[in-house]
Design a protein around this motif. Structure first.
Motif, PDB file in Angstrom:
ATOM      1  N   MET A   1       0.844  -1.167   0.000  1.00 53.22           N
ATOM      2  CA  MET A   1       0.000   0.000   0.000  1.00 53.22           C
ATOM      3  C   MET A   1       0.895   1.237   0.000  1.00 53.22           C
ATOM      4  SD  MET A   1      -2.934   1.264   2.668  1.00 53.22           S
ATOM      5  CE  MET A   1      -3.844  -0.223   2.538  1.00 53.22           C
ATOM      6  N   PHE A   2       0.510   2.209  -0.824  1.00 47.65           N
ATOM      7  CA  PHE A   2       1.237   3.466  -0.918  1.00 47.65           C
ATOM      8  C   PHE A   2       0.334   4.600  -0.444  1.00 47.65           C
ATOM      9  CE2 PHE A   2       2.982   0.802  -4.270  1.00 47.65           C
ATOM     10  CZ  PHE A   2       4.337   0.912  -4.034  1.00 47.65           C
ATOM     11  N   GLN A   3       0.938   5.622   0.082  1.00 46.07           N
ATOM     12  CA  GLN A   3       0.187   6.811   0.467  1.00 46.07           C
ATOM     13  C   GLN A   3       0.905   8.021  -0.096  1.00 46.07           C
ATOM     14  OE1 GLN A   3      -0.588   7.097   4.640  1.00 46.07           O
ATOM     15  NE2 GLN A   3      -1.662   9.009   4.447  1.00 46.07           N
ATOM     16  N   PHE A   4       0.169   8.864  -0.817  1.00 47.38           N
ATOM     17  CA  PHE A   4       0.725  10.054  -1.428  1.00 47.38           C
ATOM     18  C   PHE A   4      -0.098  11.265  -1.022  1.00 47.38           C
ATOM     19  CE2 PHE A   4       2.049   6.671  -4.244  1.00 47.38           C
ATOM     20  CZ  PHE A   4       3.357   6.990  -4.517  1.00 47.38           C
ATOM     21  N   SER A   5       0.530  12.402  -1.064  1.00 47.21           N
ATOM     22  CA  SER A   5      -0.153  13.656  -0.796  1.00 47.21           C
ATOM     23  C   SER A   5       0.256  14.642  -1.878  1.00 47.21           C
ATOM     24  CB  SER A   5       0.259  14.181   0.587  1.00 47.21           C
ATOM     25  OG  SER A   5      -0.310  15.440   0.811  1.00 47.21           O
ATOM     26  N   PHE A   6      -0.684  15.453  -2.309  1.00 52.04           N
ATOM     27  CA  PHE A   6      -0.374  16.467  -3.309  1.00 52.04           C
ATOM     28  C   PHE A   6      -1.348  17.618  -3.136  1.00 52.04           C
ATOM     29  CE2 PHE A   6      -3.207  13.337  -5.085  1.00 52.04           C
ATOM     30  CZ  PHE A   6      -4.202  14.099  -5.647  1.00 52.04           C
ATOM     31  N   ALA A  23      -7.886  14.285  -8.453  1.00 47.77           N
ATOM     32  CA  ALA A  23      -7.231  13.336  -7.549  1.00 47.77           C
ATOM     33  C   ALA A  23      -7.189  11.938  -8.155  1.00 47.77           C
ATOM     34  CB  ALA A  23      -7.945  13.313  -6.205  1.00 47.77           C
ATOM     35  N   LEU A  24      -8.278  11.507  -8.775  1.00 49.39           N
ATOM     36  CA  LEU A  24      -8.315  10.185  -9.417  1.00 49.39           C
ATOM     37  C   LEU A  24      -7.283  10.104 -10.537  1.00 49.39           C
ATOM     38  CD1 LEU A  24      -9.514   7.386  -9.956  1.00 49.39           C
ATOM     39  CD2 LEU A  24     -11.254   8.522 -11.365  1.00 49.39           C
ATOM     40  N   ILE A  25      -7.246  11.114 -11.368  1.00 50.38           N
ATOM     41  CA  ILE A  25      -6.307  11.120 -12.500  1.00 50.38           C
ATOM     42  C   ILE A  25      -4.859  11.106 -12.010  1.00 50.38           C
ATOM     43  CG2 ILE A  25      -5.445  12.530 -14.418  1.00 50.38           C
ATOM     44  CD1 ILE A  25      -8.450  13.366 -14.813  1.00 50.38           C
ATOM     45  N   ALA A  31       0.098   5.373 -10.326  1.00 50.19           N
ATOM     46  CA  ALA A  31       0.047   3.915 -10.442  1.00 50.19           C
ATOM     47  C   ALA A  31       0.693   3.453 -11.746  1.00 50.19           C
ATOM     48  CB  ALA A  31      -1.401   3.431 -10.357  1.00 50.19           C
ATOM     49  N   LYS A  32       0.447   4.179 -12.813  1.00 47.48           N
ATOM     50  CA  LYS A  32       1.046   3.830 -14.106  1.00 47.48           C
ATOM     51  C   LYS A  32       2.566   3.949 -14.052  1.00 47.48           C
ATOM     52  CE  LYS A  32       0.907   4.987 -18.996  1.00 47.48           C
ATOM     53  NZ  LYS A  32       0.349   5.868 -20.020  1.00 47.48           N
ATOM     54  N   GLU A  33       3.064   5.032 -13.465  1.00 48.64           N
ATOM     55  CA  GLU A  33       4.511   5.229 -13.346  1.00 48.64           C
ATOM     56  C   GLU A  33       5.167   4.131 -12.510  1.00 48.64           C
ATOM     57  OE1 GLU A  33       5.588   9.141 -12.008  1.00 48.64           O
ATOM     58  OE2 GLU A  33       4.329  10.102 -13.521  1.00 48.64           O
TER      59      GLU A  33
END
Length: 65
Positions: A1-6, A23-25, A31-33
């Motif tokens: 599991m990853f957690q990101f903030s932006f 946020a979805l995009i 995820a693609k990267e």
């Protein structure tokens, strides 16, 4: 599991749905990267979840996928 903030561009005024789409995009791009092949996405926007699953159609150019 990853957690990101932006942070979204603070100079743009977005509706709640537009912010959820952003946020979805961004999450899908991350995820693609990371070459993630299996992904579970959840959210609290009925419009976005149902549009992504094909239950709803949206014709607004700023909200269409």
């Amino acid at each position: 599991m990853f957690q990101f903030s932006f942070q979204l561009d603070e100079n743009r005024i977005l509706t709640n749905n537009q912010a959820e789409y952003e946020a979805l995009i961004i999450g899908l791009e991350i995820a693609k990267e990371l070459n993630i092949r299996h992904l579970s996405v959840s959210g609290d926007s009925q419009l976005i979840i149902r549009q992504v699953t094909g239950q709803y159609k949206c014709y607004h150019p700023l909200l269409s996928l």
